[in-house]
Design an enzyme around this catalytic site. Structure first.
Site, PDB file in Angstrom:
ATOM      1  CD  GLU A 279      -3.295  -0.906   2.126  1.00 50.04           C
ATOM      2  OE1 GLU A 279      -3.192  -0.216   2.907  1.00 50.04           O
ATOM      3  OE2 GLU A 279      -4.248  -0.662   1.648  1.00 50.04           O
ATOM      4  CG  HIS A 308      12.024 -28.435   1.800  1.00 47.35           C
ATOM      5  ND1 HIS A 308      12.509 -29.811   1.331  1.00 47.35           N
ATOM      6  CD2 HIS A 308      11.599 -27.574   2.705  1.00 47.35           C
ATOM      7  CE1 HIS A 308      13.260 -29.246   2.420  1.00 47.35           C
ATOM      8  NE2 HIS A 308      12.959 -28.803   3.796  1.00 47.35           N
ATOM      9  CE  LYS A 421     -11.266   0.568   2.242  1.00 44.08           C
ATOM     10  NZ  LYS A 421     -10.288   1.678   2.772  1.00 44.08           N
TER      11      LYS A 421
HETATM   12  O1  LIG Z   1      -8.615   0.825  10.336  1.00 47.29           O
HETATM   13  P1  LIG Z   1      -8.936   0.616   9.221  1.00 47.29           P
HETATM   14  O2  LIG Z   1     -10.013   2.498   8.885  1.00 47.29           O
HETATM   15  O3  LIG Z   1     -10.572   0.008   9.624  1.00 47.29           O
HETATM   16  O4  LIG Z   1      -8.753  -0.244   7.657  1.00 47.29           O
HETATM   17  C1  LIG Z   1      -8.689  -1.008   7.842  1.00 47.29           C
HETATM   18  C2  LIG Z   1      -7.594  -0.848   6.193  1.00 47.29           C
HETATM   19  O5  LIG Z   1      -8.071  -1.201   5.487  1.00 47.29           O
HETATM   20  C3  LIG Z   1      -8.056   0.127   4.041  1.00 47.29           C
HETATM   21  O6  LIG Z   1      -9.102  -0.663   3.252  1.00 47.29           O
HETATM   22  C4  LIG Z   1      -7.108   0.559   4.371  1.00 47.29           C
HETATM   23  O7  LIG Z   1      -6.092   0.381   2.947  1.00 47.29           O
HETATM   24  C5  LIG Z   1      -5.785  -0.121   4.764  1.00 47.29           C
HETATM   25  O8  LIG Z   1      -4.725   0.623   4.410  1.00 47.29           O
HETATM   26  C6  LIG Z   1      -6.441  -0.307   6.057  1.00 47.29           C
HETATM   27  O9  LIG Z   1      -5.755  -0.761   7.129  1.00 47.29           O
END
Ligand SMILES: O=P(O)(O)OC[C@H]1O[C@H](O)[C@H](O)[C@@H](O)[C@@H]1O
Length: 447
Positions: A279, A308, A421
């Site tokens: 990331e 292995h 997302k």
């Molecule tokens: O801690 P949060 O805000 O729930 O995020 C959890 C994770 O989700 C996201 O998709 C990001 O890509 C990550 O960098 C992050 O660690």
């Protein structure tokens, strides 16, 4: 001590028949590394630079409040840790390496129903603490797990559910902070200038690890050593040096960066590293906005197990990998291999110990790769304990920051994960996502 043995970079000259000696590469790059160091430390005071993780090892007040909370959790045998990505991987790796003397940690970092249901069936809500962790306070997977855990606790405990939930989130953003306030839940803070994948030494990692009985003060003491070295000139700056090795490898075509600890206890460390590098460094644009498409592909391996499975590819496959071994010098316990009649062919093992065998395998594999001109270096830890792992993780975070400078990318954002997302929200009918939902319908995408 944490040391790095770069001698196999010389042997392999970073790629097939190219490059110069490591010491010369380092000398030539020293001004650039020192400029990167100065730029990072200068920005470390600016909250917008997202370098707050640099200061976490010094936050003794946070350490004390986490320890106090953990000590007060009488009757808690299990901790349900609800978090994903940076909100899970660090604690998961360190718990696997160092946990065991306190509560058992159970990480829910996926939304597959069967394992979640099976876990809840096994746990006793009266003896379980739920730690929901989300920097943004909005992540769908974590929030879904939280909704289920809340229901599970309430059904069993009635109004006493509130004693069994602790929240770790941003001081302002997201839905968790107001929810904790509304119900008077204990809540810890993730500093706004600490990104998820750099947050293991904030309460994100420290709280579950303290509950698991891990020496969290030792972790921070080790992490401070990495920070001290990150201030040094290039000749003594280990994070800058390993960043340079990674960067040169990338430039010379070794675009896959393997992390291979010789330890089952460290088997989950590469998963944490994968997120950290992927990331932070996998970017389409550099800081001036030009299209660059950079980023070494991090790959997980475990020694001796993967000798292995993957080493055949590492030694004879494409010249596209830099392999980083992690070894330790001392075993906490060891087992001697006894002689056995009828198995005399194994005589070379008799009287040796398992740890001797592990060490021999690590050294042999590193050399076998170098001999085939496959670049590799070895991070050597004195032993596997909180101090050395704190040092190692903070070292790797510093390495990532240095690499951000060398690649000239923002190592602290992750714009590429957002669209997926948003599509998920659209598929679930979240208000405000109607246009995306229509786009998905036109493309024939269905949940
Ligand atoms: O801690 P949060 O805000 O729930 O995020 C959890 C994770 O989700 C996201 O998709 C990001 O890509 C990550 O960098 C992050 O660690």
């Amino acid at each position: 001590m944490l040391q790095v043995d770069f001698s196999n970079l010389d042997a392999s000259r970073i790629g097939p028949d190219q490059g110069v000696e490591w010491s010369r590469e380092l000398e030539a790059a020293a001004p650039r590394l020192e400029a990167a160091r100065d730029a990072l430390w200068e920005r470390a005071g600016d909250p917008a630079a997202m370098l707050g993780w640099v200061h976490l090892p010094e936050a003794t007040d946070v350490l004390r409040s986490v320890q106090r909370f953990a000590l007060a959790q009488e009757g808690v045998r299990d901790v349900l840790v609800l978090g994903i990505g940076g909100s899970a991987l660090g604690a998961k790796a360190l718990d696997a390496a160092l946990g065991g003397s306190g509560a058992r940690l159970h990480f829910v970092d996926n939304v597959e129903p069967e394992p979640v249901a099976a876990l809840l069936d096994r746990l006793d809500p009266a003896a379980t603490l739920v730690n929901v962790i989300s920097k943004s306070g909005t992540t769908a997977e974590t929030m879904a797990a939280f909704l289920i855990a809340l229901d599970w606790l309430r059904r069993a405990l009635g109004p006493r559910w509130k004693d069994r939930v602790v929240v770790t989130t941003d001081p302002e953003r997201g839905v968790l902070r107001p929810y904790a306030e509304r119900h008077g839940l204990v809540a810890f803070e993730i500093p706004p200038d600490v990104g998820g994948r750099f947050s293991v030494f904030s309460p994100v990692g420290l709280l579950p690890l303290a509950l698991a009985g891990v020496d969290v003060a030792g972790l921070l003491a080790g992490a401070r050593m990495a920070g001290a070295l990150a201030r040094a000139d290039a000749a003594g700056n280990l994070p800058a040096q390993t960043a340079l090795a990674q960067y040169l490898a990338w430039r010379k075509g070794q675009r896959i960066s393997v992390l291979m600890p010789y330890s089952t206890r460290l088997a989950l460390l590469p998963a944490w590293f994968v997120q950290l590098h992927a990331e932070s460094l996998g970017k389409a644009y550099d800081r001036s906005g030009s299209r660059v498409h950079v980023g070494p592909t991090p790959l997980a391996a475990v020694g001796a197990t993967d000798q292995h499975a993957q080493v055949q590819l590492f030694r004879e496959g494409p010249f596209d990998k830099l392999v980083v071994f992690v070894r330790h010098q001392q075993a906490d316990r060891d087992l001697t291999l006894p002689a056995e009649e009828g198995l005399e062919e194994l005589g070379y093992l008799f009287g040796k110990s398992l740890f001797q065998l592990l060490r021999a395998e690590a050294a042999a594999t590193a050399h076998a790769l170098a001999e085939a001109r496959r670049p590799n270096y070895t991070i050597v830890l004195e032993q596997i304990d909180a101090y050395h792992l704190g040092w190692l993780l903070q070292h790797l975070m510093w390495q990532t920051a240095f690499l951000g400078e060398l690649f000239d990318v923002n190592a602290f954002d992750q714009p590429g994960v957002e669209l997926g997302k948003r599509y998920t929200y659209a598929l679930l009918g979240r208000p405000g996502y109607e246009e995306l939902a229509a786009e998905l319908a036109r493309a024939g995408v269905e949940p």
